[in-house]
Design a protein around this motif. Structure first.
Motif, PDB file in Angstrom:
ATOM      1  N   LEU A   4      -8.182  -0.465   3.869  1.00 50.60           N
ATOM      2  CA  LEU A   4      -8.901   0.723   4.320  1.00 50.60           C
ATOM      3  C   LEU A   4      -8.084   1.953   3.969  1.00 50.60           C
ATOM      4  CD1 LEU A   4     -11.058   2.346   5.761  1.00 50.60           C
ATOM      5  CD2 LEU A   4      -9.933   1.794   7.941  1.00 50.60           C
ATOM      6  N   GLY A  21      -5.594   2.730  12.404  1.00 50.60           N
ATOM      7  CA  GLY A  21      -5.318   1.518  11.645  1.00 50.60           C
ATOM      8  C   GLY A  21      -5.511   1.619  10.149  1.00 50.60           C
ATOM      9  N   ALA A  22      -5.493   2.827   9.590  1.00 54.61           N
ATOM     10  CA  ALA A  22      -5.618   2.973   8.129  1.00 54.61           C
ATOM     11  C   ALA A  22      -4.480   2.239   7.431  1.00 54.61           C
ATOM     12  CB  ALA A  22      -5.602   4.450   7.742  1.00 54.61           C
ATOM     13  N   ASP A  23      -4.827   1.579   6.328  1.00 56.19           N
ATOM     14  CA  ASP A  23      -3.826   0.868   5.536  1.00 56.19           C
ATOM     15  C   ASP A  23      -3.188   1.748   4.478  1.00 56.19           C
ATOM     16  OD1 ASP A  23      -4.390  -1.788   6.711  1.00 56.19           O
ATOM     17  OD2 ASP A  23      -6.333  -1.524   5.719  1.00 56.19           O
ATOM     18  N   LYS A 233     -12.310  -0.080  10.589  1.00 55.31           N
ATOM     19  CA  LYS A 233     -11.373  -1.190  10.443  1.00 55.31           C
ATOM     20  C   LYS A 233     -11.944  -2.458  11.073  1.00 55.31           C
ATOM     21  CE  LYS A 233      -7.041  -2.604   9.555  1.00 55.31           C
ATOM     22  NZ  LYS A 233      -6.422  -2.596   8.218  1.00 55.31           N
TER      23      LYS A 233
END
Length: 247
Positions: A4, A21-23, A233
């Motif tokens: 993401l 929770g961004a990757d 997410k």
């Protein structure tokens, strides 16, 4: 797992994307203009990120046809992102007919050697997506950010699916535009989702009236929402679980 990527254009948005929770982060300024090159201060802050950060290289809004002088600006911005220690850059350049400007892109890719490189949505205005994808693969791009040439990734999902079959594992087709939890099931059925790109944003009504009255704020300004990042997410995780179980 599906990566993401969340695009942000200020410090608060950066923190919200991480909390949700961004990757990976696409770092920009002026997201309401499609994203422009971020400021040195924002870049310095982002260089401390616990997740990879890719900076937009686009010094002005509008089309992606660049003069010789503008090309030097783009190359200098890439050098600045490298010097700051960011993981990657997001690039694009076109000829007036929409075809990718391969000579300029070659120079930009060479300037970004050793960094991750994404081809941005200049890809969406090309006359031939397969030919443009071939150029991107030849130049060494790792990712193409695209809506399939449509107003949204959902509307362009058939083109995205054909592109994914065409490139195989050579490059990641990353759907972007109109990405929300609601569209993930349809997209995941249409093509392998190795990465998706979203703003996860909401209208920003925080500007004081006096700032708005004097034209210091944009009515199209949006702000990154931690809750929307987390919801997206979760939708990606649910799609992965469904795919694993065959449902």
């Amino acid at each position: 797992m599906t990566l993401l990527e969340v695009c942000v254009d200020d410090a608060e948005g950066f923190a919200a994307a991480l909390a949700g929770g961004a990757d990976r982060i696409e770092l920009c300024s002026a997201l309401e203009l499609g994203g422009l090159t971020p400021s040195p201060g924002l870049v310095a802050m982002a260089a401390k990120s616990p997740v990879p950060v890719h900076a937009m290289i686009r010094h002005r809004p509008g089309h992606f046809v660049y003069s010789a002088a503008e090309a030097e600006v783009l190359l200098a911005d890439i050098a600045a992102m490298r010097a700051a220690g960011l993981a990657g850059v997001v690039l694009g350049a076109s000829f007036s007919d929409g075809r990718l400007d391969e000579p300029l892109l070659t120079r930009m890719v060479e300037a970004a050697a050793g960094m991750a490189i994404t081809l941005h949505r200049a890809f969406d205005i090309v006359p031939d997506h397969r030919a443009a994808a071939d150029i991107a693969m030849k130049l060494g791009f790792g990712t193409i950010l695209t809506s399939g040439g449509a107003a949204s990734a959902l509307a362009g999902r058939d083109v995205l699916a054909r592109l994914a079959r065409h490139v195989g594992d050579a490059i990641t087709i990353m759907p972007g535009a109109g990405i929300s939890p609601d569209v993930i099931p349809d997209l995941s059925r249409a093509l392998p989702l190795r990465a998706v790109h979203g703003s996860c944003s909401e209208a920003d009504a925080s500007a004081p009236e006096n700032a708005a009255r004097l034209g210091f704020s944009s009515p199209a300004r949006r702000r990154t929402s931690r809750e929307k990042v987390a919801a997206l997410k979760a939708a990606l995780a649910a799609a992965e679980m469904g795919a694993a179980s065959g449902t």
